[in-house]
Design a protein around this motif. Structure first.
Motif, short mmCIF file in Angstrom:
data_model
loop_
_atom_site.label_atom_id
_atom_site.label_comp_id
_atom_site.label_asym_id
_atom_site.label_seq_id
_atom_site.Cartn_x
_atom_site.Cartn_y
_atom_site.Cartn_z
N LEU A 272 -18.64 -9.91 -4.63
CA LEU A 272 -18.77 -8.62 -3.95
C LEU A 272 -17.66 -8.40 -2.92
CD1 LEU A 272 -22.65 -8.48 -3.50
CD2 LEU A 272 -21.25 -7.22 -5.16
N VAL A 273 -17.47 -9.38 -2.05
CA VAL A 273 -16.47 -9.24 -0.99
C VAL A 273 -15.06 -9.12 -1.58
CG1 VAL A 273 -15.37 -10.42 0.96
CG2 VAL A 273 -17.86 -10.35 0.78
N SER A 274 -14.73 -9.98 -2.52
CA SER A 274 -13.38 -9.96 -3.11
C SER A 274 -13.12 -8.65 -3.83
CB SER A 274 -13.21 -11.13 -4.08
OG SER A 274 -13.34 -12.36 -3.41
N SER A 275 -14.04 -8.24 -4.68
CA SER A 275 -13.83 -7.01 -5.45
C SER A 275 -13.73 -5.80 -4.54
CB SER A 275 -14.98 -6.82 -6.45
OG SER A 275 -15.00 -7.88 -7.36
N LEU A 276 -14.63 -5.70 -3.59
CA LEU A 276 -14.57 -4.56 -2.66
C LEU A 276 -13.28 -4.58 -1.85
CD1 LEU A 276 -18.27 -4.32 -1.41
CD2 LEU A 276 -17.03 -2.70 -2.86
N LEU A 277 -12.88 -5.75 -1.42
CA LEU A 277 -11.65 -5.89 -0.64
C LEU A 277 -10.44 -5.42 -1.45
CD1 LEU A 277 -10.53 -7.08 2.05
CD2 LEU A 277 -10.11 -9.15 0.75
N PHE A 278 -10.33 -5.88 -2.69
CA PHE A 278 -9.19 -5.51 -3.52
C PHE A 278 -9.14 -4.00 -3.75
CE2 PHE A 278 -9.74 -9.90 -5.63
CZ PHE A 278 -9.08 -10.52 -4.58
N VAL A 279 -10.30 -3.42 -4.01
CA VAL A 279 -10.34 -1.98 -4.28
C VAL A 279 -10.11 -1.17 -3.01
CG1 VAL A 279 -11.80 -0.10 -5.12
CG2 VAL A 279 -11.76 -2.27 -6.34
N LEU A 280 -10.72 -1.58 -1.91
CA LEU A 280 -10.53 -0.85 -0.65
C LEU A 280 -9.08 -0.92 -0.17
CD1 LEU A 280 -13.84 -1.67 1.25
CD2 LEU A 280 -13.17 0.49 0.16
N LEU A 281 -8.47 -2.08 -0.30
CA LEU A 281 -7.06 -2.20 0.10
C LEU A 281 -6.16 -1.32 -0.76
CD1 LEU A 281 -6.68 -6.04 0.79
CD2 LEU A 281 -6.77 -4.19 2.47
N SER A 282 -6.58 -1.08 -1.99
CA SER A 282 -5.75 -0.28 -2.90
C SER A 282 -5.66 1.19 -2.51
CB SER A 282 -6.27 -0.40 -4.34
OG SER A 282 -7.49 0.32 -4.48
N ILE A 283 -6.56 1.65 -1.64
CA ILE A 283 -6.52 3.06 -1.23
C ILE A 283 -5.81 3.26 0.11
CG2 ILE A 283 -8.56 3.70 -2.56
CD1 ILE A 283 -10.19 3.63 0.00
N VAL A 284 -5.38 2.16 0.71
CA VAL A 284 -4.69 2.24 2.01
C VAL A 284 -3.26 2.73 1.81
CG1 VAL A 284 -3.83 0.86 3.95
CG2 VAL A 284 -6.09 0.38 3.00
N THR A 285 -2.87 3.69 2.64
CA THR A 285 -1.48 4.14 2.65
C THR A 285 -0.98 4.09 4.09
OG1 THR A 285 -2.20 6.44 2.85
CG2 THR A 285 -1.70 5.66 0.64
N LEU A 286 0.14 3.44 4.27
CA LEU A 286 0.73 3.27 5.60
C LEU A 286 2.25 3.39 5.50
CD1 LEU A 286 -1.31 0.12 6.72
CD2 LEU A 286 -1.55 2.41 7.66
N PRO A 287 2.89 3.71 6.61
CA PRO A 287 4.37 3.75 6.61
C PRO A 287 4.97 2.36 6.33
CG PRO A 287 3.47 4.86 8.54
CD PRO A 287 2.33 4.17 7.87
N THR A 288 6.20 2.34 5.88
CA THR A 288 6.89 1.11 5.50
C THR A 288 6.94 0.08 6.63
OG1 THR A 288 8.24 2.40 3.98
CG2 THR A 288 9.03 0.21 4.51
N LEU B 109 9.79 -8.91 1.96
CA LEU B 109 10.71 -8.31 2.93
C LEU B 109 11.86 -7.59 2.22
CD1 LEU B 109 10.75 -11.12 5.63
CD2 LEU B 109 9.65 -8.86 5.79
N VAL B 110 12.05 -7.93 0.95
CA VAL B 110 13.04 -7.24 0.12
C VAL B 110 12.37 -6.15 -0.72
CG1 VAL B 110 14.71 -7.53 -1.76
CG2 VAL B 110 14.48 -9.31 -0.01
N VAL B 111 11.23 -6.48 -1.31
CA VAL B 111 10.52 -5.56 -2.20
C VAL B 111 9.87 -4.42 -1.42
CG1 VAL B 111 8.63 -5.40 -3.88
CG2 VAL B 111 10.10 -7.41 -3.86
N LEU B 112 9.32 -4.74 -0.26
CA LEU B 112 8.64 -3.78 0.61
C LEU B 112 7.49 -3.05 -0.11
CD1 LEU B 112 11.58 -2.27 2.67
CD2 LEU B 112 9.94 -4.04 3.36
N SER B 113 6.60 -3.85 -0.70
CA SER B 113 5.42 -3.30 -1.37
C SER B 113 4.23 -3.39 -0.43
CB SER B 113 5.14 -4.11 -2.64
OG SER B 113 3.84 -3.87 -3.11
N LEU B 114 3.61 -2.24 -0.13
CA LEU B 114 2.43 -2.23 0.73
C LEU B 114 1.27 -2.99 0.10
CD1 LEU B 114 1.14 -1.40 3.40
CD2 LEU B 114 0.42 0.73 2.28
#
Length: 170
Positions: free
Chosen positions: A84-100, A148-153
Motif C-alpha cells: 500500500l505505502v509503496s504503490s501509493l507513494l509511486f503514484v502520488l510522486l508521479s503527479i508532483v510538478t516542480l521547477p527544475t 544532475l545531468v539528466v535533470l528528471s524530476l
C-alpha cells in the motif's frame, strides 16, 4: 496476509514436489517476496492508469527499486503495508510538478543522505560481504549523480524518498 498466502503456496509446492530441495521456510520467504513485488507492480500500474500517470509512475518505481538494491533502506513490518505505502507513494510522486531547481536540490540532498547512511539495513536482507559496502555507497551516489545531468524530476523524487528511507537511529 501475504505471509499466509506464501505459506499455503509453499506447502502446496512441497506436497506436489516433496523432494524439492528448498525447505518450507525458504519457499515461504521466497514466495512472500515474489507476491509482495508483483503486488506492488500491479497496484501501481492500476492506480497510475486510473490517474493517467503511467509513464511517470513506472519511472519512479523502477528508479526507486534500482537505488534500493545498492543502498538498502527501511522495511515496513507488514507486506500489505509495504504494498500500500509503496504503490501509493509511486503514484502520488508521479503527479508532483516542480521547477527544475527542486530537481537539483532533491538530487543533491539524496547524494548527501546516501554518503552518510548507505548502505542501510541490508545486513539481514543481503548476502553481500561488508567489505563491499563502500562500493554500494559509491554506486548509489553515482546513480543519483547522473540526475544532475539528466535533470528528471521523477528520478529526483524517487531518489530522494529512497534516500530518506536509509535514515535510522544509530
Amino acid at each position: 496476509m501475504i505471509d499466509r498466502w506464501a505459506y499455503h503456496a509453499a506447502k502446496h509446492i512441497k506436497q506436489v514436489v516433496p523432494q524439492h530441495s528448498a525447505s518450507l521456510a525458504v519457499l515461504t520467504f521466497s514466495l512472500s517476496i515474489v507476491i509482495n513485488t508483483v503486488s506492488i507492480v500491479l497496484v501501481t500500474i492500476f492506480l497510475s492508469l486510473l490517474l493517467g500517470t503511467f509513464k511517470q509512475s513506472m519511472i519512479i518505481m523502477v528508479t526507486f527499486a534500482i537505488l534500493r538494491m545498492f543502498t538498502g533502506g527501511y522495511h515496513l513490518k507488514s507486506g500489505l503495508h509495504c504494498i500500500l505505502v509503496s504503490s501509493l507513494l509511486f503514484v502520488l510522486l508521479s503527479i508532483v510538478t516542480l521547477p527544475t531547481i527542486y530537481c537539483i536540490i532533491f538530487t543533491c540532498m539524496s547524494i548527501m543522505l546516501i554518503l552518510y547512511y548507505a548502505p542501510s539495513n541490508i545486513d539481514k536482507h543481503s548476502r553481500i560481504p561488508k567489505t563491499y559496502y563502500i562500493w554500494l555507497k559509491v554506486m548509489g551516489c553515482l546513480l543519483v549523480a547522473v540526475n544532475l545531468v539528466v535533470l528528471s524530476l521523477p528520478f529526483a523524487l524517487a531518489f530522494f524518498v529512497q534516500a530518506i528511507s536509509l535514515i535510522r537511529r544509530r
